[in-house]
Write a protein that holds these residues in place. Sequence first.
Motif, PDB file in Angstrom:
ATOM      1  N   LYS A 127    -101.979 -23.171 105.787  1.00  0.00           N
ATOM      2  CA  LYS A 127    -101.561 -21.973 105.036  1.00  0.00           C
ATOM      3  C   LYS A 127    -102.338 -20.700 105.183  1.00  0.00           C
ATOM      4  N   ASN A 128    -102.086 -19.667 105.217  1.00  0.00           N
ATOM      5  CA  ASN A 128    -103.184 -18.309 105.345  1.00  0.00           C
ATOM      6  C   ASN A 128    -103.233 -17.501 103.669  1.00  0.00           C
ATOM      7  N   PRO A 129    -104.286 -18.270 104.009  1.00  0.00           N
ATOM      8  CA  PRO A 129    -104.822 -17.494 102.511  1.00  0.00           C
ATOM      9  C   PRO A 129    -104.946 -15.772 102.311  1.00  0.00           C
ATOM     10  N   SER A 130    -105.136 -15.026 104.135  1.00  0.00           N
ATOM     11  CA  SER A 130    -105.846 -14.166 104.441  1.00  0.00           C
ATOM     12  C   SER A 130    -104.756 -12.917 103.614  1.00  0.00           C
ATOM     13  N   ASP A 131    -104.914 -11.180 104.698  1.00  0.00           N
ATOM     14  CA  ASP A 131    -103.972 -10.013 103.893  1.00  0.00           C
ATOM     15  C   ASP A 131    -103.119 -10.224 105.287  1.00  0.00           C
TER      16      ASP A 131
END
Length: 290
Positions: A127-131
């Motif tokens: 999962k990519n929680p960043s911008d």
Amino acid sequence: MKMENDVLSVEIAEHGAELTKLYNKKTGTDLLWDAEPKFWKRHSPVLFPNVGKTYKNTVKINGTQYPTSQHGFARDSEFKCIHAGKETSIFLLTSTEEMKEVYPFDFELFITYTLEKNVLHVKWEVKNPSDETIYFTIGAHPAFRFAKNEEGKTDYILKFPGKDELKYCLINMKEMAPDPEELHEMKLNEETYPLTEELFENDALIFDNTQIEEAWICHKDGTPYVGVKSEGFPSYGIWSVKDAPFVCLEPWMGRCDDIGFDKEISEKPGINKVESGETFEKEYQIVVTI
């Protein structure tokens, strides 16, 4: 962490979220390598955020060179078990400031193990929680030991259902990277190929272009022993150590760098990318003969 059903008993360590035991209750057989360091000190490590080596042990991300280690840091990291069930367990690794010194992305890596009769399902979620967009490769590396202590590689054969020929590349031992233009042919006899010590003289055999989606280790008479199903995986490694009584069947989503690769990670062949807020998912299965 231990899970079991009527057919299989498995153990998974929080260190690396590594499968450490795979026991066939029906035959009384331990199928997973015991990590005897004389040959190889691991059982079935998770390869992330890079499979194999990057060229010259560095990776370029947004113009900056970062040092890398073979197969990445996940296999040596402490995961958190966030669900422990009799037939399903889930482990989580989250990026840290220390990790960002070599891999500057925020991520959440979930690994789910699920037992279903004689099959162990292994699911990865990144999962990519960043911008920003994140990039990685991820792979499996299970080592399957032979059924009897006195057995060696020549007591077994490899089977690739539906195939009559495969092509693979090898590691150039001087460059410590493969040349994908230098291919070797593996001509199969009724979908099978004999196991020998000589087969692994140049490290792993690397199969690209989604050639292998199912591979089996079989007894010499053709009886299936254990197999790995991995639909849609672009690359596959088969590896062992000289005189070691095991063989690794390794489905990979991306792989080691080719000789001379020095571009941005985003330009790497076979790289996986996850956009902001999105999730990458992939699963493979270990199938045990009963």
